[in-house]
Design a protein around this motif. Structure first.
Motif, PDB file in Angstrom:
ATOM      1  N   ALA A 161       8.746 -99.252  51.512  1.00 27.75           N
ATOM      2  CA  ALA A 161       9.418 -99.179  52.806  1.00 27.75           C
ATOM      3  C   ALA A 161      10.448 -98.069  52.839  1.00 27.75           C
ATOM      4  O   ALA A 161      10.588 -97.369  53.855  1.00 27.75           O
ATOM      5  CB  ALA A 161      10.086-100.524  53.124  1.00 27.75           C
ATOM      6  N   VAL A 162      11.163 -97.890  51.722  1.00 23.29           N
ATOM      7  CA  VAL A 162      12.274 -96.940  51.715  1.00 23.29           C
ATOM      8  C   VAL A 162      11.836 -95.539  51.288  1.00 23.29           C
ATOM      9  O   VAL A 162      12.226 -94.544  51.922  1.00 23.29           O
ATOM     10  CB  VAL A 162      13.407 -97.446  50.801  1.00 23.29           C
ATOM     11  N   VAL A 163      11.038 -95.420  50.230  1.00 27.40           N
ATOM     12  CA  VAL A 163      10.782 -94.082  49.681  1.00 27.40           C
ATOM     13  C   VAL A 163       9.762 -93.312  50.519  1.00 27.40           C
ATOM     14  O   VAL A 163      10.131 -92.333  51.177  1.00 27.40           O
ATOM     15  CB  VAL A 163      10.411 -94.148  48.191  1.00 27.40           C
ATOM     16  N   PRO A 164       8.485 -93.690  50.556  1.00 24.66           N
ATOM     17  CA  PRO A 164       7.603 -92.888  51.397  1.00 24.66           C
ATOM     18  C   PRO A 164       7.856 -93.047  52.893  1.00 24.66           C
ATOM     19  O   PRO A 164       7.767 -92.083  53.654  1.00 24.66           O
ATOM     20  CB  PRO A 164       6.195 -93.364  51.022  1.00 24.66           C
ATOM     21  N   MET A 165       8.230 -94.281  53.325  1.00 26.22           N
ATOM     22  CA  MET A 165       8.237 -94.548  54.763  1.00 26.22           C
ATOM     23  C   MET A 165       9.570 -94.256  55.447  1.00 26.22           C
ATOM     24  O   MET A 165       9.653 -94.301  56.672  1.00 26.22           O
ATOM     25  CB  MET A 165       7.795 -95.993  55.013  1.00 26.22           C
ATOM     26  N   VAL A 166      10.613 -93.953  54.658  1.00 29.69           N
ATOM     27  CA  VAL A 166      11.885 -93.488  55.236  1.00 29.69           C
ATOM     28  C   VAL A 166      12.226 -92.101  54.712  1.00 29.69           C
ATOM     29  O   VAL A 166      12.340 -91.143  55.472  1.00 29.69           O
ATOM     30  CB  VAL A 166      13.041 -94.466  54.950  1.00 29.69           C
ATOM     31  N   LEU A 167      12.368 -91.974  53.383  1.00 31.51           N
ATOM     32  CA  LEU A 167      12.823 -90.705  52.827  1.00 31.51           C
ATOM     33  C   LEU A 167      11.799 -89.594  53.022  1.00 31.51           C
ATOM     34  O   LEU A 167      12.139 -88.503  53.501  1.00 31.51           O
ATOM     35  CB  LEU A 167      13.154 -90.880  51.345  1.00 31.51           C
ATOM     36  N   ARG A 220       1.174-112.279  54.316  1.00 34.68           N
ATOM     37  CA  ARG A 220       1.002-112.905  55.624  1.00 34.68           C
ATOM     38  C   ARG A 220       2.203-112.649  56.540  1.00 34.68           C
ATOM     39  O   ARG A 220       2.729-113.557  57.201  1.00 34.68           O
ATOM     40  CB  ARG A 220       0.736-114.411  55.482  1.00 34.68           C
ATOM     41  N   GLU A 221       2.643-111.383  56.538  1.00 31.19           N
ATOM     42  CA  GLU A 221       3.752-110.971  57.388  1.00 31.19           C
ATOM     43  C   GLU A 221       3.343-109.778  58.220  1.00 31.19           C
ATOM     44  O   GLU A 221       2.471-108.984  57.830  1.00 31.19           O
ATOM     45  CB  GLU A 221       4.978-110.608  56.536  1.00 31.19           C
ATOM     46  N   SER A 222       3.961-109.637  59.371  1.00 30.77           N
ATOM     47  CA  SER A 222       3.765-108.451  60.185  1.00 30.77           C
ATOM     48  C   SER A 222       4.307-107.242  59.431  1.00 30.77           C
ATOM     49  O   SER A 222       5.471-107.240  59.002  1.00 30.77           O
ATOM     50  CB  SER A 222       4.507-108.603  61.520  1.00 30.77           C
ATOM     51  N   ALA A 223       3.482-106.203  59.280  1.00 28.56           N
ATOM     52  CA  ALA A 223       3.919-105.014  58.547  1.00 28.56           C
ATOM     53  C   ALA A 223       5.136-104.380  59.212  1.00 28.56           C
ATOM     54  O   ALA A 223       6.098-103.989  58.535  1.00 28.56           O
ATOM     55  CB  ALA A 223       2.769-104.009  58.459  1.00 28.56           C
ATOM     56  N   GLU A 224       5.109-104.294  60.528  1.00 26.40           N
ATOM     57  CA  GLU A 224       6.223-103.675  61.246  1.00 26.40           C
ATOM     58  C   GLU A 224       7.512-104.465  61.063  1.00 26.40           C
ATOM     59  O   GLU A 224       8.575-103.894  60.769  1.00 26.40           O
ATOM     60  CB  GLU A 224       5.880-103.559  62.732  1.00 26.40           C
ATOM     61  N   ASN A 225       7.438-105.775  61.190  1.00 27.43           N
ATOM     62  CA  ASN A 225       8.640-106.599  61.050  1.00 27.43           C
ATOM     63  C   ASN A 225       9.159-106.610  59.615  1.00 27.43           C
ATOM     64  O   ASN A 225      10.380-106.571  59.377  1.00 27.43           O
ATOM     65  CB  ASN A 225       8.367-108.033  61.514  1.00 27.43           C
ATOM     66  N   LEU A 226       8.236-106.670  58.649  1.00 29.16           N
ATOM     67  CA  LEU A 226       8.651-106.651  57.248  1.00 29.16           C
ATOM     68  C   LEU A 226       9.321-105.326  56.918  1.00 29.16           C
ATOM     69  O   LEU A 226      10.361-105.298  56.239  1.00 29.16           O
ATOM     70  CB  LEU A 226       7.445-106.885  56.337  1.00 29.16           C
ATOM     71  N   TRP A 227       8.748-104.223  57.392  1.00 26.72           N
ATOM     72  CA  TRP A 227       9.338-102.907  57.132  1.00 26.72           C
ATOM     73  C   TRP A 227      10.757-102.832  57.681  1.00 26.72           C
ATOM     74  O   TRP A 227      11.681-102.398  56.984  1.00 26.72           O
ATOM     75  CB  TRP A 227       8.468-101.805  57.745  1.00 26.72           C
ATOM     76  N   LYS A 228      10.951-103.284  58.900  1.00 23.32           N
ATOM     77  CA  LYS A 228      12.283-103.218  59.508  1.00 23.32           C
ATOM     78  C   LYS A 228      13.281-104.060  58.722  1.00 23.32           C
ATOM     79  O   LYS A 228      14.425-103.634  58.489  1.00 23.32           O
ATOM     80  CB  LYS A 228      12.219-103.665  60.971  1.00 23.32           C
ATOM     81  N   SER A 229      12.883-105.228  58.274  1.00 25.61           N
ATOM     82  CA  SER A 229      13.814-106.088  57.541  1.00 25.61           C
ATOM     83  C   SER A 229      14.147-105.486  56.183  1.00 25.61           C
ATOM     84  O   SER A 229      15.308-105.539  55.740  1.00 25.61           O
ATOM     85  CB  SER A 229      13.231-107.494  57.382  1.00 25.61           C
TER      86      SER A 229
END
Length: 262
Positions: A161-167, A220-229
């Motif tokens: 969530a943090v390295v490829p998808m933010v940085l 079993r989680e929403s990818a978008e919601n998990l990423w934001k959290s």
């Protein structure tokens, strides 16, 4: 035979930048060829090997680069980019080595490939610095880039969530205008390097987003919601516009993902 984990650990602990480049590319090549068994029998280090220079400083103590047109500012820009790519080698190696046993061969192959790409980017940027009469280590560098690895060492989803998808995704926003400034200044060789980096980083972010979506599905989680959290919990900075929506979409991140945390 040396295990893939041992080879990754050795590359991570390498302190000489040139040797780290060769080690990262070698471990990716050897794993792809089947020369490194898929065995995780050693732990990854908490900190990677680093050269004595550059001096690492907190963001608030980093010297100003100055206007883009000056020689000093150009060297400072290329040095900052080289440092980002140098740390990116270790981030990709650590991703493969720390989480590879649980995530499987395809995951390891993907992120060793990313490490090899980052090594090539660093080599290109260091060569660019040398054409300007400088080299990597000649200037201070940002000391906080490994912080994302420390903060997410416990959870592969948080790391993705943090390295490829933010940085790395931030690179999709800032690289195109830097590329255009280089081209406008007549620096076509610099523009070609930045285009290569941009093309590869789109693919890297897409790999991260793809693996993140698979893990979200297993949990079993929403990818978008998990990423934001996870971003709210583990990323210390702000996600700031402007965004390169087209590059982010090509990398698998629609505006709906990051608009809510920007």
């Amino acid at each position: 035979m040396t295990s893939v984990a041992a080879a990754i650990r050795a590359a991570l602990l390498e302190t000489d930048p040139r040797a780290k480049v060769f080690a990262a590319r070698a471990v990716a090549r050897d794993f792809a060829s089947g020369a490194l068994p898929f065995v995780f029998n050693v732990a990854m280090p908490d900190e990677p090997g680093r050269p004595a220079r550059p001096e690492l400083l907190p963001p608030g103590r980093m010297p100003k680069r100055g206007k883009f047109g000056s020689d000093r500012a150009r060297i400072a820009l290329w040095h900052a980019l080289a440092h980002i790519e140098f740390v990116a080698i270790d981030l990709a190696l650590d991703m493969a080595g720390r989480f590879g046993a649980e995530q499987g061969r395809a995951f390891v192959a993907d992120f060793l490939g990313v490490a090899a790409d980052e090594a090539m980017h660093f080599a290109l940027l260091d060569r660019k610095l040398r054409t300007l009469g400088s080299h990597y280590g000649a200037l201070p560098a940002h000391g906080g880039l490994w912080e994302a690895a420390r903060n997410t060492a416990h959870d592969v989803a948080a790391r993705l969530a943090v390295v490829p998808m933010v940085l790395e995704a931030r690179g999709l926003d800032v690289t195109p205008p830097t590329l255009e400034r280089a081209r406008a200044a007549g620096d076509e060789s610099g523009a070609r390097i930045l285009q290569r980096i941009l093309d590869d980083e789109i693919r890297h972010v897409r790999l991260g987003a793809t693996h993140f979506a698979a893990i979200s599905s297993i949990r079993r989680e929403s990818a978008e919601n998990l990423w934001k959290s996870l971003v709210r919990a583990h990323f210390g900075g702000a996600i700031k516009p402007p965004f390169n929506d087209s590059a982010r979409l090509a990398a698998g991140l629609s505006r709906d993902w990051y608009a809510g945390v920007a």
